[in-house]
Scaffold this motif. Sequence first.
Motif, PDB file in Angstrom:
ATOM      1  N   ARG A 227      18.453   8.662  44.587  1.00  0.00           N
ATOM      2  CA  ARG A 227      17.432   8.149  43.655  1.00  0.00           C
ATOM      3  C   ARG A 227      16.044   8.636  44.056  1.00  0.00           C
ATOM      4  NH1 ARG A 227      14.473   7.581  40.616  1.00  0.00           N
ATOM      5  NH2 ARG A 227      13.690   5.880  39.329  1.00  0.00           N
ATOM      6  N   ARG A 231      15.279  13.332  39.404  1.00  0.00           N
ATOM      7  CA  ARG A 231      14.646  12.685  38.256  1.00  0.00           C
ATOM      8  C   ARG A 231      15.465  12.863  36.982  1.00  0.00           C
ATOM      9  NH1 ARG A 231       9.162  16.157  37.182  1.00  0.00           N
ATOM     10  NH2 ARG A 231      10.126  17.946  36.224  1.00  0.00           N
TER      11      ARG A 231
ATOM     12  N   PRO B  87      16.588   7.249  36.341  1.00  0.00           N
ATOM     13  CA  PRO B  87      15.895   8.545  36.430  1.00  0.00           C
ATOM     14  C   PRO B  87      16.140   9.356  35.162  1.00  0.00           C
ATOM     15  CG  PRO B  87      17.891   8.617  37.744  1.00  0.00           C
ATOM     16  CD  PRO B  87      17.853   7.265  37.100  1.00  0.00           C
ATOM     17  N   LEU B  88      15.239   9.263  34.214  1.00  0.00           N
ATOM     18  CA  LEU B  88      15.442   9.915  32.919  1.00  0.00           C
ATOM     19  C   LEU B  88      14.183  10.666  32.513  1.00  0.00           C
ATOM     20  CD1 LEU B  88      16.974   6.824  31.101  1.00  0.00           C
ATOM     21  CD2 LEU B  88      18.222   8.927  31.584  1.00  0.00           C
ATOM     22  N   THR B  89      14.365  11.816  31.903  1.00  0.00           N
ATOM     23  CA  THR B  89      13.227  12.510  31.316  1.00  0.00           C
ATOM     24  C   THR B  89      13.054  11.992  29.887  1.00  0.00           C
ATOM     25  OG1 THR B  89      14.620  14.262  30.450  1.00  0.00           O
ATOM     26  CG2 THR B  89      13.685  14.611  32.651  1.00  0.00           C
ATOM     27  N   GLU B  92      15.900  13.141  27.801  1.00  0.00           N
ATOM     28  CA  GLU B  92      17.162  12.423  28.046  1.00  0.00           C
ATOM     29  C   GLU B  92      17.183  11.059  27.365  1.00  0.00           C
ATOM     30  OE1 GLU B  92      18.886  13.988  32.331  1.00  0.00           O
ATOM     31  OE2 GLU B  92      17.095  12.745  32.358  1.00  0.00           O
ATOM     32  N   VAL B  93      16.025  10.404  27.310  1.00  0.00           N
ATOM     33  CA  VAL B  93      15.955   9.103  26.628  1.00  0.00           C
ATOM     34  C   VAL B  93      16.301   9.277  25.144  1.00  0.00           C
ATOM     35  CG1 VAL B  93      14.394   7.252  25.890  1.00  0.00           C
ATOM     36  CG2 VAL B  93      14.331   8.064  28.247  1.00  0.00           C
ATOM     37  N   MET B  96      19.989  10.300  24.525  1.00  0.00           N
ATOM     38  CA  MET B  96      20.934   9.192  24.684  1.00  0.00           C
ATOM     39  C   MET B  96      21.288   8.576  23.321  1.00  0.00           C
ATOM     40  SD  MET B  96      20.479   5.979  27.245  1.00  0.00           S
ATOM     41  CE  MET B  96      19.417   6.833  28.359  1.00  0.00           C
ATOM     42  N   GLU B 130      10.450  17.436  29.398  1.00  0.00           N
ATOM     43  CA  GLU B 130      11.022  17.420  30.755  1.00  0.00           C
ATOM     44  C   GLU B 130      10.245  16.530  31.727  1.00  0.00           C
ATOM     45  OE1 GLU B 130      14.009  18.550  31.710  1.00  0.00           O
ATOM     46  OE2 GLU B 130      14.198  18.885  29.561  1.00  0.00           O
ATOM     47  N   PRO B 132       9.283  13.095  33.558  1.00  0.00           N
ATOM     48  CA  PRO B 132       9.986  11.825  33.779  1.00  0.00           C
ATOM     49  C   PRO B 132       9.442  10.768  32.806  1.00  0.00           C
ATOM     50  CG  PRO B 132       9.204  12.731  35.845  1.00  0.00           C
ATOM     51  CD  PRO B 132       8.598  13.568  34.757  1.00  0.00           C
ATOM     52  N   PHE B 133      10.338  10.049  32.158  1.00  0.00           N
ATOM     53  CA  PHE B 133       9.931   9.055  31.156  1.00  0.00           C
ATOM     54  C   PHE B 133       8.940   8.054  31.732  1.00  0.00           C
ATOM     55  CE2 PHE B 133      10.973   4.934  28.985  1.00  0.00           C
ATOM     56  CZ  PHE B 133      10.406   5.250  27.764  1.00  0.00           C
ATOM     57  N   TRP B 134       9.184   7.640  32.963  1.00  0.00           N
ATOM     58  CA  TRP B 134       8.361   6.566  33.547  1.00  0.00           C
ATOM     59  C   TRP B 134       7.003   7.066  33.998  1.00  0.00           C
ATOM     60  CZ3 TRP B 134      10.559   2.557  31.806  1.00  0.00           C
ATOM     61  CH2 TRP B 134      11.947   2.580  31.633  1.00  0.00           C
TER      62      TRP B 134
END
Lengths: 288, 240
Positions: A227, A231, B87-89, B92-93, B96, B130, B132-134
Amino acid sequence: MTALGEMLSPDFLLRDALLGSILIGLVCPLVGVYFVLRRMIFLGVALPQLSAAGVAFAFLSRSLLGAHRHGESAERLLAIVGSLGFAFVGLVVLAALERQGRETLEARIGVTYAFAAAASILFVAADPYGEAEMTHLLKGDIVTTTGTSLRLLAGVLGAVAVALVALRKELLLVSFDREMALVLGKRAGFWDAVLYLLIGVTISFGVMTAGPLVTFGFLVVPPLTARLMTRHMLTFSAVAAGLGAATAFVGFYLAYRLDLPLGPTDVGVAIVTLLIVAGLRALRARTS
Amino acid sequence: MTTASLHLSGVSLGYAGRTVLRDVSFVIERGEFVALIGPNGAGKTTLFRGMLGLISPFGGRIDYGFDRRASPPGYVPQKESLDPIFPLTAYEVVLMAAAARVPPLWPVGRRRRGLAAECLAAVGLAQSAEQPFWALSGGQKQRVLIARALAVEPEILLLDEPTAGVDLGAEAAIVDVIARLNRERELTVVLVSHHLRLVRQLVRSVIRVADGSATKGSSDDLLSAQRIAETFGAAADGGS
Protein backbone atom coordinates in the motif's frame (compact mmCIF):
# COMPACT_ATOMS: atom_id res chain seq x y z
CA MET A 1 27.14 -26.31 -1.15
CA THR A 2 25.64 -23.10 0.21
CA ALA A 3 22.23 -23.07 1.90
CA LEU A 4 20.83 -21.15 -1.05
CA GLY A 5 22.29 -23.63 -3.51
CA GLU A 6 20.77 -26.50 -1.54
CA MET A 7 17.36 -24.81 -1.50
CA LEU A 8 17.40 -24.28 -5.24
CA SER A 9 18.46 -27.85 -5.97
CA PRO A 10 15.67 -30.10 -7.37
CA ASP A 11 16.65 -32.75 -4.81
CA PHE A 12 16.24 -30.41 -1.84
CA LEU A 13 14.80 -32.44 1.02
CA LEU A 14 12.39 -29.69 2.07
CA ARG A 15 11.38 -28.72 -1.47
CA ASP A 16 7.66 -29.35 -0.84
CA ALA A 17 7.77 -27.26 2.34
CA LEU A 18 9.55 -24.44 0.50
CA LEU A 19 7.02 -24.48 -2.34
CA GLY A 20 4.10 -24.63 0.12
CA SER A 21 5.51 -21.69 2.01
CA ILE A 22 5.90 -19.64 -1.19
CA LEU A 23 2.35 -20.55 -2.28
CA ILE A 24 0.92 -19.26 0.99
CA GLY A 25 3.12 -16.18 0.74
CA LEU A 26 1.78 -15.56 -2.76
CA VAL A 27 -1.96 -16.12 -2.23
CA CYS A 28 -2.61 -14.91 1.36
CA PRO A 29 -1.70 -11.29 0.46
CA LEU A 30 -4.09 -11.40 -2.52
CA VAL A 31 -6.89 -12.06 -0.04
CA GLY A 32 -5.30 -9.77 2.54
CA VAL A 33 -5.58 -6.82 0.15
CA TYR A 34 -9.33 -6.87 0.86
CA PHE A 35 -8.72 -7.04 4.63
CA VAL A 36 -6.68 -3.85 4.36
CA LEU A 37 -9.05 -2.07 1.95
CA ARG A 38 -12.15 -2.97 3.94
CA ARG A 39 -10.40 -1.99 7.17
CA MET A 40 -10.96 -5.37 8.79
CA ILE A 41 -7.37 -6.21 9.64
CA PHE A 42 -8.28 -7.51 13.08
CA LEU A 43 -10.49 -10.05 11.38
CA GLY A 44 -7.25 -11.35 9.90
CA VAL A 45 -6.12 -12.18 13.45
CA ALA A 46 -9.41 -13.64 14.65
CA LEU A 47 -10.23 -15.85 11.67
CA PRO A 48 -6.95 -17.83 11.56
CA GLN A 49 -7.29 -18.39 15.30
CA LEU A 50 -10.89 -19.51 14.81
CA SER A 51 -9.75 -21.81 12.04
CA ALA A 52 -7.14 -23.31 14.38
CA ALA A 53 -9.85 -23.84 17.01
CA GLY A 54 -11.81 -25.70 14.34
CA VAL A 55 -8.90 -28.08 13.76
CA ALA A 56 -8.66 -28.73 17.51
CA PHE A 57 -12.43 -29.25 17.74
CA ALA A 58 -12.43 -31.75 14.87
CA PHE A 59 -9.71 -33.84 16.54
CA LEU A 60 -11.45 -33.63 19.91
CA SER A 61 -14.74 -34.79 18.36
CA ARG A 62 -12.97 -37.74 16.76
CA SER A 63 -11.42 -38.71 20.08
CA LEU A 64 -14.69 -38.37 21.98
CA LEU A 65 -16.56 -40.42 19.38
CA GLY A 66 -13.87 -43.08 19.55
CA ALA A 67 -13.25 -43.01 15.81
CA HIS A 68 -9.52 -43.31 15.43
CA ARG A 69 -8.58 -43.45 11.80
CA HIS A 70 -4.94 -43.15 11.15
CA GLY A 71 -3.07 -41.97 8.15
CA GLU A 72 -2.10 -38.57 6.84
CA SER A 73 -5.06 -38.21 4.45
CA ALA A 74 -7.67 -38.97 7.11
CA GLU A 75 -6.13 -36.50 9.53
CA ARG A 76 -5.82 -33.82 6.90
CA LEU A 77 -9.44 -34.30 5.83
CA LEU A 78 -10.55 -34.00 9.44
CA ALA A 79 -8.49 -30.85 9.86
CA ILE A 80 -9.94 -29.36 6.66
CA VAL A 81 -13.51 -30.01 7.83
CA GLY A 82 -12.89 -28.48 11.26
CA SER A 83 -10.92 -25.53 9.97
CA LEU A 84 -13.33 -24.63 7.16
CA GLY A 85 -16.37 -25.21 9.38
CA PHE A 86 -15.21 -22.87 12.15
CA ALA A 87 -13.96 -20.23 9.72
CA PHE A 88 -17.27 -20.17 7.83
CA VAL A 89 -19.46 -20.21 10.92
CA GLY A 90 -17.36 -17.33 12.30
CA LEU A 91 -17.68 -15.37 9.05
CA VAL A 92 -21.44 -15.94 8.83
CA VAL A 93 -22.01 -14.91 12.45
CA LEU A 94 -19.80 -11.82 12.12
CA ALA A 95 -21.47 -10.83 8.85
CA ALA A 96 -24.95 -11.28 10.39
CA LEU A 97 -24.00 -9.21 13.44
CA GLU A 98 -22.52 -6.54 11.19
CA ARG A 99 -25.90 -6.12 9.50
CA GLN A 100 -27.56 -5.67 12.89
CA GLY A 101 -24.76 -3.29 13.93
CA ARG A 102 -25.45 -3.50 17.64
CA GLU A 103 -21.84 -3.29 18.80
CA THR A 104 -18.69 -2.02 17.22
CA LEU A 105 -16.90 -4.28 14.77
CA GLU A 106 -13.72 -4.21 16.88
CA ALA A 107 -15.62 -5.51 19.91
CA ARG A 108 -17.09 -8.41 17.96
CA ILE A 109 -13.74 -9.35 16.44
CA GLY A 110 -12.06 -9.03 19.84
CA VAL A 111 -14.59 -11.39 21.41
CA THR A 112 -14.18 -13.80 18.48
CA TYR A 113 -10.39 -13.83 18.93
CA ALA A 114 -10.62 -14.34 22.70
CA PHE A 115 -13.12 -17.16 22.21
CA ALA A 116 -11.03 -18.81 19.49
CA ALA A 117 -7.77 -18.63 21.43
CA ALA A 118 -9.34 -20.01 24.59
CA ALA A 119 -11.26 -22.70 22.70
CA SER A 120 -8.11 -23.89 20.89
CA ILE A 121 -6.30 -24.44 24.20
CA LEU A 122 -9.30 -26.05 25.89
CA PHE A 123 -9.99 -28.41 22.96
CA VAL A 124 -6.33 -29.50 22.94
CA ALA A 125 -6.34 -30.00 26.72
CA ALA A 126 -9.54 -32.05 26.61
CA ASP A 127 -8.36 -34.34 23.80
CA PRO A 128 -6.86 -37.52 25.20
CA TYR A 129 -5.57 -38.75 21.82
CA GLY A 130 -3.39 -37.57 19.04
CA GLU A 131 -2.22 -34.44 20.78
CA ALA A 132 1.12 -34.53 19.02
CA GLU A 133 -0.34 -34.68 15.52
CA MET A 134 -2.91 -32.04 16.35
CA THR A 135 -0.27 -29.76 17.81
CA HIS A 136 1.63 -30.07 14.53
CA LEU A 137 -1.47 -29.09 12.62
CA LEU A 138 -2.32 -26.25 14.97
CA LYS A 139 1.20 -24.88 14.78
CA GLY A 140 1.07 -25.43 11.05
CA ASP A 141 4.28 -27.38 10.81
CA ILE A 142 5.07 -26.46 7.24
CA VAL A 143 8.23 -28.53 7.25
CA THR A 144 6.08 -31.66 7.27
CA THR A 145 4.41 -30.70 3.97
CA THR A 146 4.27 -33.71 1.67
CA GLY A 147 3.81 -34.02 -2.07
CA THR A 148 0.12 -34.86 -1.63
CA SER A 149 -0.62 -31.96 0.68
CA LEU A 150 1.35 -29.61 -1.59
CA ARG A 151 -0.71 -30.65 -4.61
CA LEU A 152 -3.92 -30.08 -2.64
CA LEU A 153 -2.67 -26.71 -1.42
CA ALA A 154 -1.63 -25.68 -4.94
CA GLY A 155 -5.02 -26.71 -6.35
CA VAL A 156 -7.05 -24.88 -3.71
CA LEU A 157 -4.96 -21.71 -3.46
CA GLY A 158 -4.56 -21.65 -7.25
CA ALA A 159 -8.34 -21.70 -7.60
CA VAL A 160 -8.63 -18.88 -5.03
CA ALA A 161 -6.09 -16.76 -6.90
CA VAL A 162 -7.84 -17.33 -10.24
CA ALA A 163 -11.21 -16.44 -8.68
CA LEU A 164 -9.80 -13.26 -7.12
CA VAL A 165 -8.41 -12.13 -10.46
CA ALA A 166 -11.47 -13.16 -12.50
CA LEU A 167 -13.97 -11.53 -10.12
CA ARG A 168 -11.79 -8.52 -9.39
CA LYS A 169 -14.12 -5.88 -10.82
CA GLU A 170 -17.14 -7.09 -8.81
CA LEU A 171 -15.21 -7.51 -5.54
CA LEU A 172 -13.56 -4.11 -5.94
CA LEU A 173 -16.79 -2.25 -6.70
CA VAL A 174 -18.63 -3.78 -3.73
CA SER A 175 -15.68 -3.04 -1.44
CA PHE A 176 -15.10 0.54 -2.65
CA ASP A 177 -18.66 1.82 -2.98
CA ARG A 178 -21.35 -0.58 -1.85
CA GLU A 179 -24.18 1.88 -2.52
CA MET A 180 -23.01 2.46 -6.08
CA ALA A 181 -22.90 -1.30 -6.57
CA LEU A 182 -26.49 -1.60 -5.32
CA VAL A 183 -27.66 1.24 -7.57
CA LEU A 184 -26.08 -0.58 -10.50
CA GLY A 185 -28.09 -3.68 -9.63
CA LYS A 186 -25.21 -5.71 -8.18
CA ARG A 187 -26.11 -8.18 -5.46
CA ALA A 188 -23.67 -6.83 -2.88
CA GLY A 189 -24.55 -9.52 -0.33
CA PHE A 190 -23.75 -12.25 -2.84
CA TRP A 191 -20.36 -10.74 -3.72
CA ASP A 192 -19.59 -10.30 -0.01
CA ALA A 193 -20.37 -14.00 0.43
CA VAL A 194 -18.06 -14.91 -2.47
CA LEU A 195 -15.26 -12.85 -0.93
CA TYR A 196 -15.86 -14.41 2.50
CA LEU A 197 -15.79 -17.88 0.91
CA LEU A 198 -12.42 -17.16 -0.69
CA ILE A 199 -11.15 -15.69 2.61
CA GLY A 200 -12.39 -18.72 4.57
CA VAL A 201 -10.79 -21.24 2.22
CA THR A 202 -7.47 -19.38 2.11
CA ILE A 203 -7.30 -18.99 5.87
CA SER A 204 -8.26 -22.61 6.52
CA PHE A 205 -5.58 -24.02 4.23
CA GLY A 206 -3.09 -21.40 5.36
CA VAL A 207 -3.61 -22.30 9.01
CA MET A 208 -3.37 -26.05 8.37
CA THR A 209 -0.17 -25.63 6.41
CA ALA A 210 1.63 -22.79 8.14
CA GLY A 211 -0.33 -22.04 11.35
CA PRO A 212 -2.34 -19.00 12.47
CA LEU A 213 0.64 -16.69 13.08
CA VAL A 214 2.13 -17.04 9.59
CA THR A 215 -1.30 -16.89 7.95
CA PHE A 216 -2.14 -13.65 9.73
CA GLY A 217 1.32 -12.27 8.95
CA PHE A 218 1.00 -12.99 5.23
CA LEU A 219 -2.61 -11.78 5.11
CA VAL A 220 -1.81 -8.37 6.49
CA VAL A 221 1.85 -7.32 6.39
CA PRO A 222 2.68 -7.62 2.64
CA PRO A 223 -0.50 -5.71 1.63
CA LEU A 224 0.32 -2.97 4.15
CA THR A 225 3.83 -2.72 2.67
CA ALA A 226 2.49 -2.75 -0.89
CA ARG A 227 0.00 0.00 0.00
CA LEU A 228 2.96 2.28 0.70
CA MET A 229 4.57 1.53 -2.66
CA THR A 230 1.72 1.61 -5.20
CA ARG A 231 -1.05 3.85 -6.45
CA HIS A 232 -2.95 1.47 -8.74
CA MET A 233 -5.22 -1.36 -7.62
CA LEU A 234 -3.65 -3.87 -9.99
CA THR A 235 -0.09 -3.10 -8.92
CA PHE A 236 -1.22 -3.06 -5.28
CA SER A 237 -2.38 -6.68 -5.50
CA ALA A 238 0.56 -7.78 -7.64
CA VAL A 239 3.19 -6.15 -5.40
CA ALA A 240 1.52 -7.54 -2.26
CA ALA A 241 1.60 -11.07 -3.71
CA GLY A 242 5.19 -10.64 -4.94
CA LEU A 243 6.32 -9.34 -1.54
CA GLY A 244 4.58 -12.26 0.17
CA ALA A 245 6.29 -14.83 -2.07
CA ALA A 246 9.69 -13.12 -1.68
CA THR A 247 9.20 -12.94 2.10
CA ALA A 248 8.39 -16.65 2.20
CA PHE A 249 11.55 -17.49 0.24
CA VAL A 250 13.84 -15.23 2.28
CA GLY A 251 12.22 -16.40 5.54
CA PHE A 252 12.75 -20.01 4.52
CA TYR A 253 16.39 -19.32 3.63
CA LEU A 254 17.09 -17.59 6.95
CA ALA A 255 15.29 -20.27 8.95
CA TYR A 256 17.22 -23.03 7.12
CA ARG A 257 20.56 -21.24 7.25
CA LEU A 258 20.33 -20.09 10.88
CA ASP A 259 18.23 -22.98 12.21
CA LEU A 260 15.35 -20.73 13.24
CA PRO A 261 11.64 -21.58 13.51
CA LEU A 262 10.13 -20.87 10.09
CA GLY A 263 6.85 -19.14 11.05
CA PRO A 264 8.25 -16.38 13.26
CA THR A 265 11.14 -15.89 10.81
CA ASP A 266 8.69 -15.33 7.93
CA VAL A 267 6.72 -12.80 9.97
CA GLY A 268 9.93 -11.09 11.12
CA VAL A 269 11.14 -10.72 7.50
CA ALA A 270 7.74 -9.30 6.48
CA ILE A 271 7.79 -6.74 9.28
CA VAL A 272 11.40 -5.68 8.66
CA THR A 273 10.45 -5.14 4.99
CA LEU A 274 7.45 -3.03 6.07
CA LEU A 275 9.64 -0.92 8.38
CA ILE A 276 12.27 -0.37 5.66
CA VAL A 277 9.65 0.68 3.08
CA ALA A 278 7.86 2.94 5.59
CA GLY A 279 11.21 4.50 6.59
CA LEU A 280 12.23 5.12 2.97
CA ARG A 281 8.84 6.65 2.24
CA ALA A 282 9.07 8.96 5.26
CA LEU A 283 12.59 9.95 4.20
CA ARG A 284 11.45 10.71 0.67
CA ALA A 285 8.51 12.76 1.95
CA ARG A 286 10.87 14.76 4.14
CA THR A 287 13.39 15.47 1.40
CA SER A 288 10.85 16.31 -1.34
CA MET B 1 -44.93 7.04 -24.69
CA THR B 2 -44.50 8.59 -21.26
CA THR B 3 -42.16 11.52 -20.79
CA ALA B 4 -41.76 10.83 -17.08
CA SER B 5 -38.28 9.92 -15.96
CA LEU B 6 -39.35 9.18 -12.42
CA HIS B 7 -42.88 8.87 -11.05
CA LEU B 8 -43.62 8.57 -7.34
CA SER B 9 -47.24 7.76 -6.38
CA GLY B 10 -48.29 7.78 -2.73
CA VAL B 11 -44.82 6.69 -1.59
CA SER B 12 -43.95 6.20 2.08
CA LEU B 13 -40.28 5.85 2.99
CA GLY B 14 -38.33 5.25 6.17
CA TYR B 15 -36.02 2.93 8.05
CA ALA B 16 -36.55 -0.06 10.33
CA GLY B 17 -40.32 0.36 10.41
CA ARG B 18 -40.14 4.11 11.18
CA THR B 19 -41.80 6.18 8.50
CA VAL B 20 -39.90 9.36 7.65
CA LEU B 21 -41.91 10.54 4.62
CA ARG B 22 -45.58 9.82 3.85
CA ASP B 23 -47.72 9.97 0.74
CA VAL B 24 -45.11 11.48 -1.56
CA SER B 25 -46.32 11.94 -5.14
CA PHE B 26 -44.63 13.80 -7.98
CA VAL B 27 -43.35 13.32 -11.49
CA ILE B 28 -39.91 14.26 -12.79
CA GLU B 29 -40.02 14.73 -16.55
CA ARG B 30 -37.27 13.63 -18.92
CA GLY B 31 -34.57 16.25 -19.24
CA GLU B 32 -35.84 18.15 -16.19
CA PHE B 33 -33.36 19.69 -13.74
CA VAL B 34 -34.73 19.44 -10.21
CA ALA B 35 -33.29 20.40 -6.82
CA LEU B 36 -34.16 18.61 -3.62
CA ILE B 37 -34.18 21.06 -0.71
CA GLY B 38 -35.20 20.99 2.92
CA PRO B 39 -33.86 21.47 6.42
CA ASN B 40 -31.48 18.97 8.02
CA GLY B 41 -33.27 15.87 9.24
CA ALA B 42 -36.38 16.50 7.12
CA GLY B 43 -35.84 13.38 5.02
CA LYS B 44 -33.95 14.61 1.94
CA THR B 45 -31.50 11.72 2.13
CA THR B 46 -34.34 9.25 2.69
CA LEU B 47 -36.14 10.48 -0.42
CA PHE B 48 -32.89 10.54 -2.40
CA ARG B 49 -32.10 6.94 -1.38
CA GLY B 50 -35.64 5.90 -2.26
CA MET B 51 -35.33 7.46 -5.72
CA LEU B 52 -32.04 5.58 -6.21
CA GLY B 53 -33.69 2.32 -5.21
CA LEU B 54 -31.42 1.91 -2.16
CA ILE B 55 -34.42 1.64 0.16
CA SER B 56 -37.79 0.12 -0.72
CA PRO B 57 -40.96 2.12 -0.10
CA PHE B 58 -43.23 0.97 2.74
CA GLY B 59 -46.14 1.88 0.50
CA GLY B 60 -46.90 3.40 -2.90
CA ARG B 61 -44.95 2.98 -6.13
CA ILE B 62 -41.79 4.35 -7.68
CA ASP B 63 -41.80 3.94 -11.48
CA TYR B 64 -38.85 4.67 -13.70
CA GLY B 65 -39.45 5.89 -17.23
CA PHE B 66 -36.51 3.84 -18.45
CA ASP B 67 -35.10 0.33 -18.16
CA ARG B 68 -33.06 0.39 -14.96
CA ARG B 69 -31.04 -2.65 -16.02
CA ALA B 70 -30.09 -1.18 -19.40
CA SER B 71 -29.55 2.31 -18.07
CA PRO B 72 -29.12 2.47 -14.29
CA PRO B 73 -29.32 5.82 -12.50
CA GLY B 74 -26.09 7.80 -12.44
CA TYR B 75 -25.34 8.16 -8.74
CA VAL B 76 -22.95 10.84 -7.47
CA PRO B 77 -22.32 10.46 -3.73
CA GLN B 78 -20.53 12.97 -1.55
CA LYS B 79 -16.80 12.50 -1.98
CA GLU B 80 -16.36 12.06 1.79
CA SER B 81 -18.37 8.84 1.69
CA LEU B 82 -15.51 7.03 -0.07
CA ASP B 83 -12.50 5.60 1.74
CA PRO B 84 -9.11 7.06 0.76
CA ILE B 85 -7.35 3.78 1.55
CA PHE B 86 -8.13 2.49 -1.96
CA PRO B 87 -5.16 3.11 -4.29
CA LEU B 88 -7.03 4.32 -7.37
CA THR B 89 -6.35 6.79 -10.13
CA ALA B 90 -9.09 9.08 -11.44
CA TYR B 91 -9.39 6.85 -14.51
CA GLU B 92 -9.72 3.69 -12.40
CA VAL B 93 -12.56 5.24 -10.39
CA VAL B 94 -14.47 5.96 -13.59
CA LEU B 95 -13.56 2.65 -15.20
CA MET B 96 -14.99 0.83 -12.16
CA ALA B 97 -18.48 2.06 -13.10
CA ALA B 98 -18.03 1.37 -16.82
CA ALA B 99 -16.78 -2.13 -15.98
CA ALA B 100 -19.78 -2.78 -13.72
CA ARG B 101 -21.92 -3.08 -16.85
CA VAL B 102 -19.78 -6.00 -18.05
CA PRO B 103 -20.96 -9.44 -16.82
CA PRO B 104 -18.85 -11.23 -14.20
CA LEU B 105 -15.85 -13.13 -15.62
CA TRP B 106 -15.94 -11.08 -18.84
CA PRO B 107 -12.97 -8.84 -19.52
CA VAL B 108 -13.49 -5.09 -19.75
CA GLY B 109 -13.25 -4.35 -23.46
CA ARG B 110 -11.89 -1.43 -25.42
CA ARG B 111 -15.31 0.23 -25.73
CA ARG B 112 -15.77 0.46 -21.96
CA ARG B 113 -12.22 1.74 -21.47
CA GLY B 114 -12.82 4.34 -24.15
CA LEU B 115 -16.11 5.30 -22.52
CA ALA B 116 -14.37 5.87 -19.17
CA ALA B 117 -11.80 8.13 -20.84
CA GLU B 118 -14.58 10.02 -22.68
CA CYS B 119 -16.50 10.58 -19.44
CA LEU B 120 -13.40 12.00 -17.77
CA ALA B 121 -12.93 14.29 -20.75
CA ALA B 122 -16.59 15.36 -20.51
CA VAL B 123 -15.97 16.76 -17.03
CA GLY B 124 -12.74 18.43 -18.11
CA LEU B 125 -10.34 16.04 -16.40
CA ALA B 126 -8.79 14.09 -19.27
CA GLN B 127 -5.35 15.37 -18.22
CA SER B 128 -5.81 14.06 -14.67
CA ALA B 129 -6.66 10.49 -15.64
CA GLU B 130 -3.48 8.98 -14.17
CA GLN B 131 -3.46 11.17 -11.05
CA PRO B 132 -4.19 9.41 -7.78
CA PHE B 133 -7.87 10.10 -7.03
CA TRP B 134 -7.14 11.13 -3.46
CA ALA B 135 -4.50 13.64 -4.54
CA LEU B 136 -7.06 15.64 -6.53
CA SER B 137 -8.75 18.75 -5.10
CA GLY B 138 -12.27 18.44 -3.64
CA GLY B 139 -13.85 19.92 -6.75
CA GLN B 140 -11.87 17.64 -9.07
CA LYS B 141 -12.83 14.58 -7.02
CA GLN B 142 -16.47 15.55 -7.32
CA ARG B 143 -16.13 15.93 -11.09
CA VAL B 144 -14.48 12.49 -11.27
CA LEU B 145 -17.51 11.10 -9.45
CA ILE B 146 -19.78 12.80 -11.98
CA ALA B 147 -17.71 11.18 -14.75
CA ARG B 148 -18.12 7.86 -12.97
CA ALA B 149 -21.89 8.33 -12.92
CA LEU B 150 -21.85 9.14 -16.65
CA ALA B 151 -19.90 5.94 -17.35
CA VAL B 152 -23.00 3.83 -16.65
CA GLU B 153 -24.72 5.69 -19.54
CA PRO B 154 -27.61 6.89 -17.38
CA GLU B 155 -30.90 8.53 -18.27
CA ILE B 156 -31.01 10.28 -14.91
CA LEU B 157 -28.25 11.73 -12.76
CA LEU B 158 -28.78 11.94 -8.99
CA LEU B 159 -26.25 14.05 -7.11
CA ASP B 160 -25.91 14.30 -3.33
CA GLU B 161 -24.64 17.75 -2.36
CA PRO B 162 -22.09 17.91 -5.19
CA THR B 163 -20.77 21.33 -4.17
CA ALA B 164 -20.46 20.65 -0.44
CA GLY B 165 -17.04 21.53 0.95
CA VAL B 166 -15.52 22.98 -2.23
CA ASP B 167 -14.35 26.53 -2.94
CA LEU B 168 -16.20 28.96 -5.20
CA GLY B 169 -14.05 28.24 -8.26
CA ALA B 170 -14.57 24.50 -7.92
CA GLU B 171 -18.28 25.04 -7.31
CA ALA B 172 -18.55 27.00 -10.56
CA ALA B 173 -16.74 24.22 -12.47
CA ILE B 174 -19.02 21.54 -11.02
CA VAL B 175 -22.17 23.55 -11.69
CA ASP B 176 -21.02 24.22 -15.25
CA VAL B 177 -20.50 20.50 -15.88
CA ILE B 178 -23.90 19.53 -14.47
CA ALA B 179 -25.78 22.28 -16.34
CA ARG B 180 -24.02 21.36 -19.59
CA LEU B 181 -24.87 17.67 -19.21
CA ASN B 182 -28.51 18.58 -18.62
CA ARG B 183 -28.60 20.93 -21.57
CA GLU B 184 -26.52 19.07 -24.15
CA ARG B 185 -27.32 15.44 -23.32
CA GLU B 186 -30.85 16.15 -22.08
CA LEU B 187 -30.03 14.19 -18.96
CA THR B 188 -32.60 14.36 -16.18
CA VAL B 189 -30.82 15.78 -13.13
CA VAL B 190 -31.85 15.59 -9.48
CA LEU B 191 -29.60 17.50 -7.14
CA VAL B 192 -29.67 17.57 -3.34
CA SER B 193 -28.39 20.91 -2.17
CA HIS B 194 -28.33 23.29 0.76
CA HIS B 195 -27.08 26.12 -1.45
CA LEU B 196 -30.26 28.01 -2.23
CA ARG B 197 -28.38 30.63 -4.24
CA LEU B 198 -27.03 27.86 -6.45
CA VAL B 199 -30.42 26.18 -6.72
CA ARG B 200 -32.01 29.46 -7.80
CA GLN B 201 -29.43 29.87 -10.56
CA LEU B 202 -29.73 26.37 -11.88
CA VAL B 203 -33.22 24.92 -11.73
CA ARG B 204 -36.81 25.70 -12.53
CA SER B 205 -38.30 22.89 -10.43
CA VAL B 206 -37.80 22.17 -6.77
CA ILE B 207 -38.81 19.29 -4.52
CA ARG B 208 -39.33 20.63 -1.01
CA VAL B 209 -38.90 18.08 1.77
CA ALA B 210 -40.40 19.16 5.06
CA ASP B 211 -43.01 18.18 7.66
CA GLY B 212 -42.82 14.46 6.85
CA SER B 213 -43.63 14.79 3.17
CA ALA B 214 -42.30 16.14 -0.12
CA THR B 215 -43.91 18.39 -2.69
CA LYS B 216 -42.74 19.47 -6.11
CA GLY B 217 -43.26 22.92 -7.52
CA SER B 218 -41.64 25.69 -9.47
CA SER B 219 -38.52 27.33 -8.08
CA ASP B 220 -40.25 30.71 -8.28
CA ASP B 221 -42.90 29.46 -5.86
CA LEU B 222 -40.92 27.19 -3.52
CA LEU B 223 -37.92 29.49 -3.33
CA SER B 224 -39.91 32.63 -2.56
CA ALA B 225 -38.89 34.36 0.66
CA GLN B 226 -42.09 33.32 2.39
CA ARG B 227 -41.78 29.64 1.40
CA ILE B 228 -38.12 29.57 2.36
CA ALA B 229 -39.01 30.93 5.79
CA GLU B 230 -41.72 28.27 6.12
CA THR B 231 -39.35 25.50 5.05
CA PHE B 232 -36.22 26.46 6.94
CA GLY B 233 -37.61 28.57 9.77
CA ALA B 234 -37.10 32.26 10.54
CA ALA B 235 -33.30 31.89 10.61
CA ALA B 236 -33.08 31.28 6.88
CA ASP B 237 -32.35 34.28 4.76
CA GLY B 238 -33.04 32.63 1.48
CA GLY B 239 -29.72 33.46 0.02
CA SER B 240 -27.29 31.03 1.57
